[in-house]
Motif scaffolding. Structure first.
Motif, PDB file in Angstrom:
ATOM      1  N   VAL A 178      -4.196  -7.235  -0.140  1.00 10.59           N
ATOM      2  CA  VAL A 178      -5.273  -6.243  -0.245  1.00 10.59           C
ATOM      3  C   VAL A 178      -5.221  -5.284   0.947  1.00 10.59           C
ATOM      4  O   VAL A 178      -5.314  -4.067   0.787  1.00 10.59           O
ATOM      5  CB  VAL A 178      -6.653  -6.930  -0.312  1.00 10.59           C
ATOM      6  N   ALA A 179      -5.024  -5.844   2.138  1.00 10.60           N
ATOM      7  CA  ALA A 179      -4.964  -4.997   3.331  1.00 10.60           C
ATOM      8  C   ALA A 179      -3.826  -3.985   3.213  1.00 10.60           C
ATOM      9  O   ALA A 179      -3.973  -2.823   3.593  1.00 10.60           O
ATOM     10  CB  ALA A 179      -4.783  -5.861   4.581  1.00 10.60           C
ATOM     11  N   ALA A 180      -2.702  -4.417   2.652  1.00 10.15           N
ATOM     12  CA  ALA A 180      -1.569  -3.507   2.502  1.00 10.15           C
ATOM     13  C   ALA A 180      -1.913  -2.365   1.552  1.00 10.15           C
ATOM     14  O   ALA A 180      -1.611  -1.200   1.831  1.00 10.15           O
ATOM     15  CB  ALA A 180      -0.340  -4.262   2.000  1.00 10.15           C
ATOM     16  N   THR A 181      -2.597  -2.682   0.451  1.00  4.24           N
ATOM     17  CA  THR A 181      -2.949  -1.598  -0.474  1.00  4.24           C
ATOM     18  C   THR A 181      -3.977  -0.652   0.148  1.00  4.24           C
ATOM     19  O   THR A 181      -4.138   0.464  -0.312  1.00  4.24           O
ATOM     20  CB  THR A 181      -3.527  -2.120  -1.809  1.00  4.24           C
ATOM     21  N   LEU A 182      -4.647  -1.106   1.200  1.00  3.23           N
ATOM     22  CA  LEU A 182      -5.617  -0.228   1.867  1.00  3.23           C
ATOM     23  C   LEU A 182      -4.920   0.655   2.902  1.00  3.23           C
ATOM     24  O   LEU A 182      -5.581   1.400   3.634  1.00  3.23           O
ATOM     25  CB  LEU A 182      -6.711  -1.053   2.533  1.00  3.23           C
ATOM     26  N   GLY A 183      -3.617   0.558   2.970  1.00  2.00           N
ATOM     27  CA  GLY A 183      -2.871   1.459   3.843  1.00  2.00           C
ATOM     28  C   GLY A 183      -2.507   0.870   5.192  1.00  2.00           C
ATOM     29  O   GLY A 183      -2.036   1.589   6.068  1.00  2.00           O
TER      30      GLY A 183
ATOM     31  N   PRO B  66       3.707  -1.186  -0.168  1.00  2.00           N
ATOM     32  CA  PRO B  66       2.343  -1.001  -0.672  1.00  2.00           C
ATOM     33  C   PRO B  66       1.493  -0.058   0.179  1.00  2.00           C
ATOM     34  O   PRO B  66       0.742   0.752  -0.363  1.00  2.00           O
ATOM     35  CB  PRO B  66       1.752  -2.410  -0.652  1.00  2.00           C
ATOM     36  N   HIS B  67       1.635  -0.149   1.516  1.00  2.00           N
ATOM     37  CA  HIS B  67       0.703   0.624   2.347  1.00  2.00           C
ATOM     38  C   HIS B  67       0.990   2.122   2.332  1.00  2.00           C
ATOM     39  O   HIS B  67       0.216   2.898   2.865  1.00  2.00           O
ATOM     40  CB  HIS B  67       0.686   0.075   3.776  1.00  2.00           C
ATOM     41  N   VAL B  71      -2.537   3.620  -3.388  1.00  2.00           N
ATOM     42  CA  VAL B  71      -3.058   2.971  -4.587  1.00  2.00           C
ATOM     43  C   VAL B  71      -4.202   2.060  -4.184  1.00  2.00           C
ATOM     44  O   VAL B  71      -4.098   1.331  -3.207  1.00  2.00           O
ATOM     45  CB  VAL B  71      -1.930   2.143  -5.250  1.00  2.00           C
ATOM     46  N   PHE B  81     -12.592  -9.265   3.612  1.00  2.00           N
ATOM     47  CA  PHE B  81     -12.120  -9.978   4.800  1.00  2.00           C
ATOM     48  C   PHE B  81     -13.295 -10.754   5.395  1.00  2.00           C
ATOM     49  O   PHE B  81     -14.288 -10.148   5.807  1.00  2.00           O
ATOM     50  CB  PHE B  81     -11.560  -8.999   5.825  1.00  2.00           C
ATOM     51  N   PHE B  92     -11.991  -0.432   7.036  1.00  9.73           N
ATOM     52  CA  PHE B  92     -10.633  -0.888   7.342  1.00  9.73           C
ATOM     53  C   PHE B  92      -9.570   0.073   6.796  1.00  9.73           C
ATOM     54  O   PHE B  92      -8.613   0.423   7.503  1.00  9.73           O
ATOM     55  CB  PHE B  92     -10.418  -2.289   6.745  1.00  9.73           C
ATOM     56  N   SER B  96      -7.026   2.283   8.948  1.00 10.15           N
ATOM     57  CA  SER B  96      -5.592   2.025   8.828  1.00 10.15           C
ATOM     58  C   SER B  96      -4.819   3.306   8.526  1.00 10.15           C
ATOM     59  O   SER B  96      -3.645   3.420   8.847  1.00 10.15           O
ATOM     60  CB  SER B  96      -5.316   1.014   7.715  1.00 10.15           C
ATOM     61  N   THR B 144     -10.163   4.708   0.697  1.00 11.47           N
ATOM     62  CA  THR B 144      -8.857   5.238   1.100  1.00 11.47           C
ATOM     63  C   THR B 144      -8.475   6.453   0.259  1.00 11.47           C
ATOM     64  O   THR B 144      -7.376   6.957   0.381  1.00 11.47           O
ATOM     65  CB  THR B 144      -7.758   4.172   0.939  1.00 11.47           C
TER      66      THR B 144
END
Lengths: 277, 370
Positions: A178-183, B66-67, B71, B81, B92, B96, B144
């Motif tokens: 999830v954190a990765a998809t948040l950028g 992914p980052h 998406v 979290f 977050f 980020s 985001t």
């Protein structure tokens, strides 16, 4: 349900949940006695009047200072090296990781003396790495304080790795994805999500490894020897005094027991869960 | 907006799918467990490697981690979290992406207000109800500013009270929010697709077995497979106090779902099995939803016989399916062209909110279908 009936039922339900065969009580009591009676024996043997003097003797203070210092450094090393290792073991899908996982447990099951001997033949003057270090830098590792730290890290690392790895596995990687998809970049994910989530397991791992490092004897005496102020930690001092001054040995043992109890109070019950997880 | 043509091999399992979702469009992916729905989303978000191409808003993203894909992902469980409070969770993403701490918090507050949970900002995730947590998770995903929102069964874990409100919120976000935002919704519930999606693909064993506008696919499944998932009569119109009013003014009485809004686009949903069929003028009793229609087709449909009415001039009863036993069909002497009276009890009709596209595209498209 009538009011009169319910307390009886509750009682019954509790009894079923807690029923332990009576036959188990006898060996269980013996086991408990085996664990606690020696400590009581030691307490009975302790000369409490001379305790302060014994604990503040020069040799004792040297040993205490050295023990705290080396165990602290070892614990830091365990964290710096063990946490990444735990994460790699838990997350990596590379072949052979299962074998590595077993290898990491080696110091846990190996007699520490054997570990110490192995370290000696790796880092000693005749060992291949020790020879290399000696030739290139002139540094000789065995029988130094650094050797104590290495021996302690060697035996203590598995406690940290097992504790953290279990937690990483149990947590899965959903939060990270999830954190990765948040950028968030992988490093941000690691520092802001993975590490904070691991803190409880890390804390218990730290306490356990510190305790293991503090109690280290076999690997230390084989690899680092027993030089006062340089490599003679508390357990080694106890061993040395056991022949010369029994009262002093008992006093130092008492100190180690107090530290051990503090560790149990701090680390339980999370440590147990962590190791299981 | 989203164009994807991807293949994944995972041992025995193979997924091969191509998708095209326009800006502002929402595609529902229907299928049973193990059909590859979640793998598809993982491929789109970059969590699972796939062969093929994926482009989002004109940018080829299939080689990006992914980052870097832009998406948003909302799963069945909120996955907030646990070590951060609600505001920190939502901040977050913006943080980020390089926003300053202050700015990230501002953005987060804005989105929390937008999903109606501004007052929960200081709470820890453990102190939230399931519905509240999922709202926060949605705010976090939207903060985001993704161009593509992936929804993986976002209502499945919510209780019966929280799900309609969340469905309504998703509908609002997808339809009235950023008009460039496209969505892919994975679900096993046809009602989610009706409420949120304008297009549907049906997946089975990693393949697309059917695709098209939501209403067409669900109302007249072309494959047995889709029929098992969604074999429903869908009558489009707008919600009124006691049911649904169709475009030509006929009233179908029914029970309004909790998220249906009076005066807004809606779809009445009822199964073919709950419809009673009579010869015209037979003078039967109670159900108030009664209409006269022409029988268009009579087909054997497994153990039952499926009747379908013709489209013109029958109000809500145009082009609906009704299941009867073969014996009843023989007894009534029904054949294509017969005039029949169909009726359905108001309690068997549920009125659900629908995307405007579904509501509009109602009667016209039906005749195109086999």
């Amino acid at each position: 349900m009538s009011g009169g009936e319910s307390p009886g039922k509750e009682k019954h339900a509790r009894a079923v949940g807690a029923r332990v065969p009576v036959a188990l009580w006898i060996p269980a009591t013996l086991a408990l006695a085996l664990v606690t009676l020696p400590v009581i024996g030691l307490l009975l043997r302790t000369d409490f009047a001379r305790l302060p003097a014994l604990l503040t003797s020069e040799a004792s203070l040297h040993a205490l200072r050295l023990s705290l210092l080396t165990a602290a450094i070892s614990t830091v090393l365990c964290v710096l090296l063990g946490v990444p290792l735990a994460i790699v073991l838990a997350r990596s899908r590379v072949r052979g990781v299962r074998v590595l996982r077993a290898v990491v447990l080696l110091p846990l099951v190996l007699p520490p003396v054997v570990g110490g001997l192995a370290l000696l033949y790796l880092l000693g003057r005749t060992g291949f790495l020790g020879y290399l270090i000696d030739v290139t830098t002139g540094v000789r590792v065995p029988f130094t304080t650094a050797a104590v730290v290495i021996a302690q890290t060697f035996v203590a690392m598995p406690f940290l790795v097992v504790s953290v790895e279990g937690a990483v596995r149990a947590a899965g990687d959903d939060f990270e994805s999830v954190a990765a998809t948040l950028g968030a970049r992988p490093w941000t994910v690691f520092t802001r999500v993975t590490c904070p989530l691991l803190l409880p397991a890390l804390a218990s791992g730290v306490v356990l490894s510190f305790a293991r490092a503090l109690g280290e004897f076999g690997a230390t005496i084989t690899f680092a020897g027993s030089l006062q102020g340089v490599t003679r930690t508390l357990p080694l001092e106890v061993y040395a005094q056991a022949e010369a001054d029994v009262d002093s040995a008992v006093a130092l043992s008492l100190l180690l027991i107090v530290i051990a109890i503090a560790v149990i109070v701090l680390a339980r019950p999370r440590a147990v869960e962590g190791v299981r997880g | 907006m989203l164009q994807a043509d991807i293949q994944v091999n995972r041992g025995e399992f193979e997924l091969a799918i191509d998708l095209d979702v326009p800006p502002g469009g929402v595609l529902a992916v229907l299928g049973p467990n193990g059909s590859g729905k979640s793998s598809l989303l993982d491929c789109l978000s970059g969590l699972l490697a796939a062969r093929g191409t994926i482009s989002i808003a004109g940018r080829a993203v299939h080689a990006l981690p992914p980052h870097q894909r832009g998406v948003g992902l909302l799963r069945q469980t909120p996955l907030l979290f646990p070590h951060m409070n609600v505001l920190q969770n939502v901040a977050f993403g913006p943080a980020s992406q390089g926003q300053s701490k202050e700015r990230a918090r501002e953005i987060a507050s804005g989105w929390l207000a937008d999903v109606g949970v501004a007052e929960l900002a200081e709470r820890k995730p453990a102190q939230l109800s399931g519905g509240q947590a999922q709202r926060v998770a949605l705010a976090r995903a939207l903060a985001t500013r993704p161009r593509l929102l992936l929804l993986d069964e976002p209502l499945a874990a919510l209780d019966v009270h929280a799900a309609p409100a969340m469905r309504a919120l998703l509908g609002r976000v997808l339809r009235q929010g950023d008009e460039r935002l496209a969505g892919v919704l994975v679900t096993h519930d046809p009602l989610d697709a009706i409420a949120l999606a304008d297009q549907v693909v049906v997946l089975a064993n990693g393949r697309v077995v059917e695709r098209g506008p939501t209403r067409e696919v669900l109302a007249a499944p072309r494959t047995q497979f889709t029929a098992r998932i969604a074999d429903l009569n869908l009558v489009a119109g707008h919600a009124v106090a006691d049911g649904l009013r169709t475009a030509d003014g006929s009233l179908l009485q029914g029970i309004l779902a909790p998220d249906a809004v009076r005066g807004e686009a809606a779809v009445a949903v009822f199964a073919p099995s709950v419809i009673a069929v009579y010869p015209v003028g037979a003078g039967h009793g109670s159900p108030r939803n009664t209409a006269v229609a022409t029988l268009a087709s009579v087909e054997s449909h497994g153990p039952v016989t499926r009747l379908r009415t013709g489209t013109p001039g029958a109000g809500w009863a145009a082009g609906i399916a009704a299941d009867l036993t073969p014996a009843a069909v023989a007894e009534l002497g029904l054949e294509p062209g017969s005039e029949i009276e169909v009726s359905v009890k108001a309690t068997a009709v549920e009125v659900h909110p629908a995307t405007p596209v579904i509501a509009r595209g109602a009667q016209a498209t039906r005749s195109d279908r086999p």
